[in-house]
Design a protein around this motif. Sequence first.
Motif, PDB file in Angstrom:
ATOM      1  N   GLY A 167       0.809  -1.206   0.000  1.00  0.00           N
ATOM      2  CA  GLY A 167       0.000   0.000   0.000  1.00  0.00           C
ATOM      3  C   GLY A 167       0.847   1.263   0.000  1.00  0.00           C
ATOM      4  N   GLN A 168       1.964   1.239   0.710  1.00  0.00           N
ATOM      5  CA  GLN A 168       2.878   2.392   0.721  1.00  0.00           C
ATOM      6  C   GLN A 168       3.438   2.649  -0.671  1.00  0.00           C
ATOM      7  OE1 GLN A 168       5.471   0.941   3.827  1.00  0.00           O
ATOM      8  NE2 GLN A 168       4.595   2.315   5.361  1.00  0.00           N
ATOM      9  N   LEU A 169       3.785   1.574  -1.373  1.00  0.00           N
ATOM     10  CA  LEU A 169       4.313   1.729  -2.734  1.00  0.00           C
ATOM     11  C   LEU A 169       3.253   2.296  -3.672  1.00  0.00           C
ATOM     12  CD1 LEU A 169       6.352  -1.599  -2.992  1.00  0.00           C
ATOM     13  CD2 LEU A 169       7.297   0.711  -2.910  1.00  0.00           C
ATOM     14  N   ASP A 170       2.002   1.920  -3.455  1.00  0.00           N
ATOM     15  CA  ASP A 170       0.918   2.470  -4.271  1.00  0.00           C
ATOM     16  C   ASP A 170       0.698   3.949  -3.977  1.00  0.00           C
ATOM     17  OD1 ASP A 170       0.239   0.148  -5.688  1.00  0.00           O
ATOM     18  OD2 ASP A 170      -1.037  -0.594  -4.062  1.00  0.00           O
ATOM     19  N   LYS A 171       0.806   4.320  -2.689  1.00  0.00           N
ATOM     20  CA  LYS A 171       0.466   5.695  -2.283  1.00  0.00           C
ATOM     21  C   LYS A 171       1.575   6.690  -2.591  1.00  0.00           C
ATOM     22  CE  LYS A 171      -1.283   8.434   1.590  1.00  0.00           C
ATOM     23  NZ  LYS A 171      -2.420   8.947   0.795  1.00  0.00           N
ATOM     24  N   TYR A 172       2.835   6.261  -2.457  1.00  0.00           N
ATOM     25  CA  TYR A 172       3.943   7.196  -2.599  1.00  0.00           C
ATOM     26  C   TYR A 172       4.763   6.871  -3.846  1.00  0.00           C
ATOM     27  CZ  TYR A 172       2.740   7.777   2.342  1.00  0.00           C
ATOM     28  OH  TYR A 172       2.066   7.970   3.519  1.00  0.00           O
ATOM     29  N   PRO A 173       4.516   7.534  -4.946  1.00  0.00           N
ATOM     30  CA  PRO A 173       5.270   7.239  -6.177  1.00  0.00           C
ATOM     31  C   PRO A 173       6.759   7.528  -6.041  1.00  0.00           C
ATOM     32  CG  PRO A 173       3.912   9.227  -6.431  1.00  0.00           C
ATOM     33  CD  PRO A 173       3.492   8.579  -5.165  1.00  0.00           C
ATOM     34  N   GLU A 174       7.124   8.351  -5.055  1.00  0.00           N
ATOM     35  CA  GLU A 174       8.550   8.652  -4.872  1.00  0.00           C
ATOM     36  C   GLU A 174       9.312   7.489  -4.242  1.00  0.00           C
ATOM     37  OE1 GLU A 174       6.520  10.848  -1.325  1.00  0.00           O
ATOM     38  OE2 GLU A 174       5.994  10.081  -3.318  1.00  0.00           O
ATOM     39  N   LEU A 175       8.590   6.524  -3.674  1.00  0.00           N
ATOM     40  CA  LEU A 175       9.247   5.332  -3.142  1.00  0.00           C
ATOM     41  C   LEU A 175       9.561   4.381  -4.290  1.00  0.00           C
ATOM     42  CD1 LEU A 175       7.182   4.435   0.069  1.00  0.00           C
ATOM     43  CD2 LEU A 175       9.435   5.515  -0.038  1.00  0.00           C
ATOM     44  N   GLU A 176      10.807   3.967  -4.403  1.00  0.00           N
ATOM     45  CA  GLU A 176      11.193   3.030  -5.446  1.00  0.00           C
ATOM     46  C   GLU A 176      10.777   1.612  -5.066  1.00  0.00           C
ATOM     47  OE1 GLU A 176      15.288   3.272  -6.564  1.00  0.00           O
ATOM     48  OE2 GLU A 176      15.340   5.468  -6.415  1.00  0.00           O
ATOM     49  N   ASN A 177      10.246   0.887  -6.016  1.00  0.00           N
ATOM     50  CA  ASN A 177       9.864  -0.510  -5.802  1.00  0.00           C
ATOM     51  C   ASN A 177      11.114  -1.366  -5.973  1.00  0.00           C
ATOM     52  OD1 ASN A 177       8.687  -3.023  -5.642  1.00  0.00           O
ATOM     53  ND2 ASN A 177       7.033  -2.578  -7.070  1.00  0.00           N
ATOM     54  N   ASN A 178      11.986  -1.241  -5.010  1.00  0.00           N
ATOM     55  CA  ASN A 178      13.302  -1.881  -5.063  1.00  0.00           C
ATOM     56  C   ASN A 178      13.720  -2.173  -3.629  1.00  0.00           C
ATOM     57  OD1 ASN A 178      16.410  -1.402  -4.749  1.00  0.00           O
ATOM     58  ND2 ASN A 178      16.132  -1.956  -6.906  1.00  0.00           N
ATOM     59  N   ILE A 179      14.024  -3.425  -3.333  1.00  0.00           N
ATOM     60  CA  ILE A 179      14.293  -3.818  -1.953  1.00  0.00           C
ATOM     61  C   ILE A 179      15.522  -3.130  -1.390  1.00  0.00           C
ATOM     62  CG2 ILE A 179      14.833  -5.766  -0.436  1.00  0.00           C
ATOM     63  CD1 ILE A 179      11.891  -5.578  -1.366  1.00  0.00           C
ATOM     64  N   LYS A 180      16.565  -2.977  -2.187  1.00  0.00           N
ATOM     65  CA  LYS A 180      17.766  -2.281  -1.701  1.00  0.00           C
ATOM     66  C   LYS A 180      17.425  -0.844  -1.313  1.00  0.00           C
ATOM     67  CE  LYS A 180      22.600  -1.260  -2.883  1.00  0.00           C
ATOM     68  NZ  LYS A 180      22.556   0.203  -2.632  1.00  0.00           N
ATOM     69  N   TYR A 181      16.656  -0.144  -2.155  1.00  0.00           N
ATOM     70  CA  TYR A 181      16.258   1.226  -1.853  1.00  0.00           C
ATOM     71  C   TYR A 181      15.395   1.266  -0.590  1.00  0.00           C
ATOM     72  CZ  TYR A 181      13.443   5.457  -1.971  1.00  0.00           C
ATOM     73  OH  TYR A 181      12.801   6.615  -1.606  1.00  0.00           O
ATOM     74  N   LEU A 182      14.401   0.365  -0.505  1.00  0.00           N
ATOM     75  CA  LEU A 182      13.509   0.358   0.647  1.00  0.00           C
ATOM     76  C   LEU A 182      14.262   0.032   1.938  1.00  0.00           C
ATOM     77  CD1 LEU A 182      10.453  -1.473  -0.942  1.00  0.00           C
ATOM     78  CD2 LEU A 182      10.585   0.946  -0.320  1.00  0.00           C
ATOM     79  N   SER A 183      15.273  -0.831   1.822  1.00  0.00           N
ATOM     80  CA  SER A 183      16.103  -1.151   2.979  1.00  0.00           C
ATOM     81  C   SER A 183      16.830   0.091   3.477  1.00  0.00           C
ATOM     82  CB  SER A 183      17.108  -2.252   2.618  1.00  0.00           C
ATOM     83  OG  SER A 183      18.021  -2.467   3.661  1.00  0.00           O
ATOM     84  N   GLU A 184      17.438   0.823   2.543  1.00  0.00           N
ATOM     85  CA  GLU A 184      18.179   2.028   2.923  1.00  0.00           C
ATOM     86  C   GLU A 184      17.238   3.106   3.449  1.00  0.00           C
ATOM     87  OE1 GLU A 184      20.284   2.956  -0.645  1.00  0.00           O
ATOM     88  OE2 GLU A 184      21.812   1.389  -0.327  1.00  0.00           O
ATOM     89  N   PHE A 185      16.067   3.243   2.825  1.00  0.00           N
ATOM     90  CA  PHE A 185      15.111   4.269   3.230  1.00  0.00           C
ATOM     91  C   PHE A 185      14.557   3.986   4.623  1.00  0.00           C
ATOM     92  CE2 PHE A 185      10.922   6.271   3.433  1.00  0.00           C
ATOM     93  CZ  PHE A 185      11.205   7.556   2.978  1.00  0.00           C
ATOM     94  N   SER A 186      14.387   2.713   4.950  1.00  0.00           N
ATOM     95  CA  SER A 186      13.776   2.359   6.236  1.00  0.00           C
ATOM     96  C   SER A 186      14.790   2.157   7.346  1.00  0.00           C
ATOM     97  CB  SER A 186      12.919   1.085   6.088  1.00  0.00           C
ATOM     98  OG  SER A 186      13.710  -0.030   5.732  1.00  0.00           O
ATOM     99  N   THR A 187      16.063   2.405   7.063  1.00  0.00           N
ATOM    100  CA  THR A 187      17.109   2.306   8.080  1.00  0.00           C
ATOM    101  C   THR A 187      17.336   3.678   8.691  1.00  0.00           C
ATOM    102  OG1 THR A 187      18.189   0.470   6.945  1.00  0.00           O
ATOM    103  CG2 THR A 187      19.522   1.715   8.527  1.00  0.00           C
TER     104      THR A 187
END
Length: 255
Positions: A167-187
Motif C-alpha cells: 500500500g505504501q508503494l501504491d500511495k507514494y510514487p517517490e518510493l522506489e519498488n526496489n528492496i535495496k532502496y527500501l532497505s536504505e530508506f527504512s534504516t
Amino acid sequence: MQLQLHRPICFFDLETTGVNISKDRIVEISIHKIFPDGEEKTYTYRVNPTIPIPPATTAVHGISDDMVKDEPTFEQLAHEINNIIKDSDLAGYNSNRFDIPLLAEEMLRAGVDFDMGKRHAVDVQNIFHKMEQRTLVAAYKFYCNKDLTDAHSAEADTIATYEVLKGQLDKYPELENNIKYLSEFSTQRKSVDFAGMIVYNKEGEECFNFGKHRGKKVVDVLNQEPGYYSWIQNADFPLYTKKVLTAIKLQGFNK
C-alpha cells in the motif's frame, strides 16, 4: 502494487516473553515468504521459550505458558526456520530494532550462524513513521482500508505488514519498488550491530558507541587495550554484537 524482487523476501513477526533483546525468548514466529515469481508461502510456529512468560506479556499477545509447554523449543526449530529465510531479504514492522536483533540472538544461541551482511532489511514501521507517524493498526487502516482485528497475533501482524508495504508503494510514487532502496530508506541509523553498540563514523570506520571508548575506532581500542575485547565477550552483551566485534578483530589479524 506487487514487489519487484530479485530474490525472495521474508516478512516476519515475533511474539516474545518480553522486549529485552539479550534475555527474552520467542513464543511465536510467523514468516510470510514472497518469491520473485509471485508465489507466497506462510509458516507459523508456536515456540516453548523455556522461560516463564510474564502475565503482563500474555495479556498483550494472549499466549500463556500452558499454551506453549508442549511446543518445540527454538533450538529444535532453528535449522528449519533458517532454511526458510537463508536465501531471503527480511522485512517486518519495527524489525530493525526488535525482531531481527532478537531472531539473531535466538539463532546464535541455537548454534546457527546468522548474518545480515549479504541481505537487505526493510522496516515498514520506519517508512510509515517517515511518511505518516502512526501505529501498525492505523497503518493498516490508512493504506489498506482494513481493520486489524487480530492485532498481536504473529500471523495477522505479519501479513498486515506485507500488505501495508504494498500500500505504501501504491500511495507514494517517490518510493522506489526496489528492496535495496527500501532497505536504505527504512534504516534510521548506520550501526554495525543490531544493538547500536558499534557504529560507523563519517569515514565508514567501525567505532564504539558506548562507555569510556565511545567515538573511538574499534581497531584502535583493540590494539591499545586488548583486554577490552575479552571483557565484552564475557559480559552481558548481545551475541550478535560479540560476533561483529570478533569479525572486526579477525579483520585486523588478516591485514
